[in-house]
Motif scaffolding. Structure first.
Motif, PDB file in Angstrom:
ATOM      1  N   LYS A  16       0.809  -1.204   0.000  1.00 56.31           N
ATOM      2  CA  LYS A  16       0.000   0.000   0.000  1.00 56.31           C
ATOM      3  C   LYS A  16       0.843   1.254   0.000  1.00 56.31           C
ATOM      4  N   HIS A  17       0.392   2.235  -0.724  1.00 54.18           N
ATOM      5  CA  HIS A  17       0.965   3.575  -0.758  1.00 54.18           C
ATOM      6  C   HIS A  17       0.423   4.325   0.451  1.00 54.18           C
ATOM      7  N   PRO A  18       1.094   5.368   0.949  1.00 59.52           N
ATOM      8  CA  PRO A  18       0.547   6.142   2.075  1.00 59.52           C
ATOM      9  C   PRO A  18      -0.874   6.614   1.831  1.00 59.52           C
ATOM     10  N   HIS A  19      -1.274   6.885   0.560  1.00 57.68           N
ATOM     11  CA  HIS A  19      -2.653   7.249   0.266  1.00 57.68           C
ATOM     12  C   HIS A  19      -3.464   5.990  -0.005  1.00 57.68           C
ATOM     13  N   ASP A  20      -4.705   5.988   0.480  1.00 59.00           N
ATOM     14  CA  ASP A  20      -5.536   4.796   0.332  1.00 59.00           C
ATOM     15  C   ASP A  20      -5.803   4.446  -1.123  1.00 59.00           C
ATOM     16  N   ASP A  21      -5.910   5.494  -1.998  1.00 65.75           N
ATOM     17  CA  ASP A  21      -6.254   5.214  -3.394  1.00 65.75           C
ATOM     18  C   ASP A  21      -5.032   5.229  -4.300  1.00 65.75           C
ATOM     19  N   ALA A  22      -3.838   5.110  -3.709  1.00 62.09           N
ATOM     20  CA  ALA A  22      -2.612   5.091  -4.512  1.00 62.09           C
ATOM     21  C   ALA A  22      -1.774   3.881  -4.116  1.00 62.09           C
ATOM     22  N   PRO A  23      -2.098   2.710  -4.629  1.00 63.29           N
ATOM     23  CA  PRO A  23      -1.357   1.496  -4.264  1.00 63.29           C
ATOM     24  C   PRO A  23       0.047   1.500  -4.859  1.00 63.29           C
ATOM     25  N   ASP A  24       0.900   0.717  -4.251  1.00 62.77           N
ATOM     26  CA  ASP A  24       2.265   0.575  -4.757  1.00 62.77           C
ATOM     27  C   ASP A  24       2.285  -0.555  -5.784  1.00 62.77           C
ATOM     28  N   THR A  25       2.334  -0.184  -7.042  1.00 60.18           N
ATOM     29  CA  THR A  25       2.347  -1.195  -8.117  1.00 60.18           C
ATOM     30  C   THR A  25       3.669  -1.161  -8.867  1.00 60.18           C
ATOM     31  N   SER A  26       4.720  -0.734  -8.192  1.00 56.62           N
ATOM     32  CA  SER A  26       6.020  -0.612  -8.876  1.00 56.62           C
ATOM     33  C   SER A  26       6.516  -1.968  -9.373  1.00 56.62           C
ATOM     34  N   ALA A  27       6.265  -3.037  -8.603  1.00 55.00           N
ATOM     35  CA  ALA A  27       6.713  -4.356  -9.037  1.00 55.00           C
ATOM     36  C   ALA A  27       5.959  -4.791 -10.300  1.00 55.00           C
TER      37      ALA A  27
END
Length: 269
Positions: A14-25
């Motif tokens: 998860k990204h610090p923002h709820d609607d901004a997930p970490d999809t870097s992988a």
């Protein structure tokens, strides 16, 4: 290689923002996958993960004449474009790349599909700046509307640009012809100000065009036309008065009218 099914189920950090997930992988994997069903499935998974952000951006444009559902669809379209175009090798976070792409898509939708009248893009931009300045200054000017000079000073625009932007404020949504005019107390609308078609104007034009041609006709043809069209006499009565047959009167009228029409049309061309 990891299967598509495994990719779709794999949770993202998860990204610090709820609607901004970490999809870097996921983006790193997308950059190495060849085109095909597996890449499309992973791309679809990434889009779905970022849809909440796109919907949040769309909500910023609500109450502007377009339904929120349509705005969200446009925002998701912008998100899809951002996912396809994003290159993680450039070192920029996806959110920084996606936000202007999504917002730009929504603004483009308003510019291309929501204006009731065609307005040049520069004028649309002036209109948006004037609108924003008017909203900001109205909170700081004791409730009164800002003047052209105050908006110009606030935005750095010229007064001419401000006036142009103010004129475009009414071009976004045309006023209905059935709308009551400001200050009207009896329901007087714009439609009431429109004139009806006046057939008499065409009659005046036709008469003026044919008048000089009539004076060149032989006296008998002039008399026949006068009795038929100005005195409203029947062909049989005209024939009796002139001592000729009704058939002859009919032929003279047809021939003379056809000749006059040809002359007028030739002058017009």
């Amino acid at each position: 290689m990891t299967t598509v099914r495994a990719q779709a189920k794999r949770p993202s950090a998860k990204h610090p923002h709820d609607d901004a997930p970490d999809t870097s992988a996921e983006f790193q994997e997308l950059s190495h996958l060849p085109d095909g069903p597996e890449k499309e499935a992973l791309r679809r998974h990434v889009v779905e993960a970022w849809i909440p952000m796109a919907e949040r951006l769309a909500r910023q444009f609500r109450n502007r004449g377009e339904s929120l559902e349509d705005l969200q669809q446009v925002a998701v379209l912008g998100l899809v474009k951002a996912v396809i175009r994003y290159d993680p090798a450039r070192g920029t976070a996806f959110e920084s790349f996606a936000v202007p792409t999504v917002v730009g898509e929504v603004k483009r939708h308003f510019r291309d599909h929501m204006w009731g009248l065609h307005v040049p893009r520069r004028v649309q931009e002036l209109r948006n700046r004037v609108r924003a300045a008017h909203r900001e200054l109205s909170h700081s000017l004791d409730g009164r509307g800002p003047s052209v000079r105050e908006i110009a000073d606030h935005t750095g625009m010229t007064e001419q640009e401000v006036r142009l932007g103010m004129e475009a404020l009414d071009s976004y949504t045309p006023l209905s012809l059935d709308a009551e005019l400001p200050g009207s107390e009896d329901g007087y609308s714009l439609a009431d100000t429109l004139g009806d078609q006046e057939d008499g104007y065409d009659l005046v034009v036709d008469r003026e065009a044919i008048k000089p041609k009539l004076s060149t006709l032989p006296e008998r043809e002039q008399q026949i036309l006068y009795l038929r069209f100005f005195c409203d006499m029947t062909q049989s009565r005209i024939a009796e008065q002139l001592g000729i047959s009704q058939m002859h009167v009919s032929r003279l009228i047809s021939r003379t009218c056809a000749s006059l029409c040809d002359q007028v049309m030739a002058d017009a061309s």
